[in-house]
Design a protein around this motif. Sequence first.
Motif, PDB file in Angstrom:
ATOM      1  N   LEU A  47       0.824  -1.204   0.000  1.00 59.04           N
ATOM      2  CA  LEU A  47       0.000   0.000   0.000  1.00 59.04           C
ATOM      3  C   LEU A  47       0.863   1.260   0.000  1.00 59.04           C
ATOM      4  N   THR A  48       1.891   1.274   0.850  1.00 62.57           N
ATOM      5  CA  THR A  48       2.720   2.476   0.950  1.00 62.57           C
ATOM      6  C   THR A  48       3.637   2.638  -0.259  1.00 62.57           C
ATOM      7  N   ALA A  49       3.993   1.534  -0.955  1.00 64.25           N
ATOM      8  CA  ALA A  49       4.819   1.655  -2.164  1.00 64.25           C
ATOM      9  C   ALA A  49       4.102   2.494  -3.218  1.00 64.25           C
ATOM     10  N   TYR A  50       2.801   2.278  -3.340  1.00 62.32           N
ATOM     11  CA  TYR A  50       2.016   3.063  -4.291  1.00 62.32           C
ATOM     12  C   TYR A  50       2.009   4.530  -3.893  1.00 62.32           C
ATOM     13  N   MET A  51       1.736   4.782  -2.613  1.00 62.94           N
ATOM     14  CA  MET A  51       1.669   6.168  -2.147  1.00 62.94           C
ATOM     15  C   MET A  51       3.028   6.846  -2.195  1.00 62.94           C
ATOM     16  N   LEU A  52       4.088   6.072  -1.957  1.00 65.62           N
ATOM     17  CA  LEU A  52       5.433   6.632  -2.039  1.00 65.62           C
ATOM     18  C   LEU A  52       5.755   7.062  -3.462  1.00 65.62           C
ATOM     19  N   ALA A  53       5.395   6.226  -4.442  1.00 65.98           N
ATOM     20  CA  ALA A  53       5.626   6.602  -5.836  1.00 65.98           C
ATOM     21  C   ALA A  53       4.869   7.874  -6.187  1.00 65.98           C
ATOM     22  N   LEU A  54       3.656   7.993  -5.673  1.00 69.75           N
ATOM     23  CA  LEU A  54       2.901   9.227  -5.893  1.00 69.75           C
ATOM     24  C   LEU A  54       3.636  10.431  -5.317  1.00 69.75           C
ATOM     25  N   ALA A  55       4.087  10.298  -4.059  1.00 66.02           N
ATOM     26  CA  ALA A  55       4.749  11.423  -3.398  1.00 66.02           C
ATOM     27  C   ALA A  55       6.047  11.807  -4.105  1.00 66.02           C
ATOM     28  N   VAL A  56       6.776  10.834  -4.638  1.00 71.63           N
ATOM     29  CA  VAL A  56       8.059  11.108  -5.285  1.00 71.63           C
ATOM     30  C   VAL A  56       7.866  11.792  -6.633  1.00 71.63           C
ATOM     31  N   PHE A  57       6.893  11.335  -7.413  1.00 75.73           N
ATOM     32  CA  PHE A  57       6.771  11.824  -8.789  1.00 75.73           C
ATOM     33  C   PHE A  57       5.721  12.916  -8.975  1.00 75.73           C
ATOM     34  N   ILE A  58       4.836  13.097  -8.014  1.00 77.09           N
ATOM     35  CA  ILE A  58       3.862  14.181  -8.136  1.00 77.09           C
ATOM     36  C   ILE A  58       4.529  15.546  -8.295  1.00 77.09           C
ATOM     37  N   PRO A  59       5.627  15.834  -7.559  1.00 75.33           N
ATOM     38  CA  PRO A  59       6.231  17.166  -7.706  1.00 75.33           C
ATOM     39  C   PRO A  59       6.636  17.537  -9.131  1.00 75.33           C
ATOM     40  N   VAL A  60       6.936  16.551  -9.984  1.00 76.94           N
ATOM     41  CA  VAL A  60       7.319  16.885 -11.362  1.00 76.94           C
ATOM     42  C   VAL A  60       6.131  16.817 -12.313  1.00 76.94           C
ATOM     43  N   SER A  61       4.937  16.436 -11.804  1.00 73.64           N
ATOM     44  CA  SER A  61       3.787  16.270 -12.687  1.00 73.64           C
ATOM     45  C   SER A  61       3.386  17.591 -13.341  1.00 73.64           C
ATOM     46  N   GLY A  62       3.397  18.687 -12.566  1.00 76.81           N
ATOM     47  CA  GLY A  62       3.038  19.974 -13.145  1.00 76.81           C
ATOM     48  C   GLY A  62       4.010  20.411 -14.217  1.00 76.81           C
ATOM     49  N   ALA A 397       0.717  11.938   3.680  1.00 72.88           N
ATOM     50  CA  ALA A 397      -0.118  11.784   4.868  1.00 72.88           C
ATOM     51  C   ALA A 397      -0.859  10.449   4.850  1.00 72.88           C
ATOM     52  N   LEU A 398      -1.395  10.072   3.695  1.00 75.39           N
ATOM     53  CA  LEU A 398      -2.094   8.793   3.596  1.00 75.39           C
ATOM     54  C   LEU A 398      -1.144   7.627   3.839  1.00 75.39           C
ATOM     55  N   ALA A 399       0.072   7.726   3.272  1.00 71.26           N
ATOM     56  CA  ALA A 399       1.062   6.666   3.495  1.00 71.26           C
ATOM     57  C   ALA A 399       1.449   6.576   4.966  1.00 71.26           C
ATOM     58  N   LEU A 400       1.607   7.722   5.606  1.00 70.95           N
ATOM     59  CA  LEU A 400       1.912   7.728   7.032  1.00 70.95           C
ATOM     60  C   LEU A 400       0.764   7.121   7.835  1.00 70.95           C
ATOM     61  N   GLY A 401      -0.463   7.347   7.367  1.00 74.99           N
ATOM     62  CA  GLY A 401      -1.607   6.766   8.045  1.00 74.99           C
ATOM     63  C   GLY A 401      -1.563   5.252   8.035  1.00 74.99           C
ATOM     64  N   VAL A 402      -1.277   4.669   6.874  1.00 75.56           N
ATOM     65  CA  VAL A 402      -1.156   3.210   6.776  1.00 75.56           C
ATOM     66  C   VAL A 402      -0.007   2.713   7.639  1.00 75.56           C
ATOM     67  N   THR A 403       1.132   3.415   7.560  1.00 75.79           N
ATOM     68  CA  THR A 403       2.317   3.005   8.308  1.00 75.79           C
ATOM     69  C   THR A 403       2.075   3.066   9.815  1.00 75.79           C
ATOM     70  N   LEU A 404       1.550   4.202  10.286  1.00 78.16           N
ATOM     71  CA  LEU A 404       1.336   4.362  11.718  1.00 78.16           C
ATOM     72  C   LEU A 404       0.208   3.466  12.221  1.00 78.16           C
ATOM     73  N   GLY A 405      -0.808   3.244  11.384  1.00 74.93           N
ATOM     74  CA  GLY A 405      -1.870   2.323  11.767  1.00 74.93           C
ATOM     75  C   GLY A 405      -1.348   0.908  11.944  1.00 74.93           C
ATOM     76  N   GLY A 406      -0.512   0.456  11.005  1.00 75.16           N
ATOM     77  CA  GLY A 406       0.083  -0.866  11.136  1.00 75.16           C
ATOM     78  C   GLY A 406       1.025  -0.966  12.317  1.00 75.16           C
ATOM     79  N   PHE A 407       1.797   0.102  12.548  1.00 69.68           N
ATOM     80  CA  PHE A 407       2.717   0.101  13.691  1.00 69.68           C
ATOM     81  C   PHE A 407       1.954   0.070  15.011  1.00 69.68           C
ATOM     82  N   ALA A 408       0.872   0.849  15.099  1.00 70.42           N
ATOM     83  CA  ALA A 408       0.060   0.851  16.322  1.00 70.42           C
ATOM     84  C   ALA A 408      -0.557  -0.512  16.570  1.00 70.42           C
ATOM     85  N   LEU A 409      -0.969  -1.186  15.505  1.00 69.88           N
ATOM     86  CA  LEU A 409      -1.543  -2.523  15.648  1.00 69.88           C
ATOM     87  C   LEU A 409      -0.507  -3.507  16.167  1.00 69.88           C
ATOM     88  N   SER A 410       0.709  -3.470  15.605  1.00 70.19           N
ATOM     89  CA  SER A 410       1.777  -4.362  16.061  1.00 70.19           C
ATOM     90  C   SER A 410       2.192  -4.035  17.492  1.00 70.19           C
TER      91      SER A 410
END
Length: 476
Positions: A47-62, A397-410
Amino acid sequence: MPPHRLLPLIIATALFIENMDSTAISTSLPQIAADLGVEPVALKLALTAYMLALAVFIPVSGWVADRFGARRVFMAAIGVFLVGSLGCAASSGLGQLVAGRFVQGVGGAMMVPVGRLVLLRSVEKSELVRALSWLTVPALLGPMLGPVVGGAITTYTHWRLIFLVNLPMGALGMWLAWRHIPELRQAVRPLDLRGFALSAGGLSLAMFALSAIGSGLVPGLALAACALAGTGLMALYVRHAWRHPHPLLRMDLLRVPTYRISVLGGALFRIGTGATPFLLPLMLQLSFGLDPLESGLVTFTSTAGAMVMKTVAPAILHRVGFRPVLLWNGLAASLLLCGFGLFRADTPYALMVGVLLASGFLRSLQFTSLNALAYADIDQARMSQASSLAAMAQQLALALGVTLGGFALSLAGAITGRGEDAAINFTFAFLTVGLLSMGSAWQMRQLRPDAAAQMAGRAQAGREVAEPKPESRPQS
């Protein structure tokens, strides 16, 4: 059909396949994990791999859209997303699935932001809230159908088909874009390659370290090194951005009060709500014993509530204004998110569905308001970079949500000494992410009572929204 209706419907095809894919895979996480031989929590990497790719490449989209044309980039982005979908369908291990999701993210990084940029440049500000609502109504069909379709596919066939059902809609989106989306271009400055390297490297290392915590796939010392290196690179980027005449991400946009509050406050809200598509299906299936289809039939009601809201959002903002909506609605949505953790296996379905319906309504109202507020005081010349920075912050933020949610669960499992599927662990996880979401209220309190009055339709006829004070205006 007027532009504020036609263009959003076309761009919504991209949002449809993106959201359909994301919500469908969330419903099927336990079965995918069993098939690939990993723990369900480890799939947060996919899940976070997808969001990470978005965060990395969105800045050059414009920049890419301005350089090569919005229509051409939008069509190519859909094609890349579909190639990534085929890669996910063919994956036989966690690494291949993560790689396929990353390719999807590269396509999504150009697909949705460029589509939104077309809308921002083609629609008057007075029609922008209505246009954004038209954009998200059909796009919400993706996350509404995703849990049900993904659950049915996983229950009765195989989860790999989830990545193939979006191919026809993607092809339709490419054809419609070729026919109707204007080939918008603007003069571009040289691409800030150093800024791209610093931001991409920093975000990748930091997000990988956070996502891999607790997975057992990477030694702790290596994760710490990645986190430190990523943080250092991002700090260097911030220093670089303030000195570079044309940085990749214009940090001085945060001097505009409405934009800053939307981006920073919205990020806190999204950190909380971003964990829900990850935690909720796991709780319903692992803890409550529902099958994927039953789980999907419960979770899709949240999106149904969101869809109802989109039709009334302009009227609510017109009557109440941005500040009260973002402050009190955000608090109410966060409290409902905390309440998800009180669900138990014997909780009546009617009660769960009612809470999810209300939560989807409030959460979607918050997102629509945040997205519109961000551009209230941004002129057309800076719209491209403003859109890129806002979209990157959203995905982080969405990627952090998945990450922190999984970490809180563990972490809850380690504290209680019970398996991660225990209901009490989900209570702790939802409480954690709900409180994070509630923290956005601190930013919303800083809004002026008349913030974005023109966009909400509350300004007097002919009156323009006040420009930022000279000391607050970003330097060009």
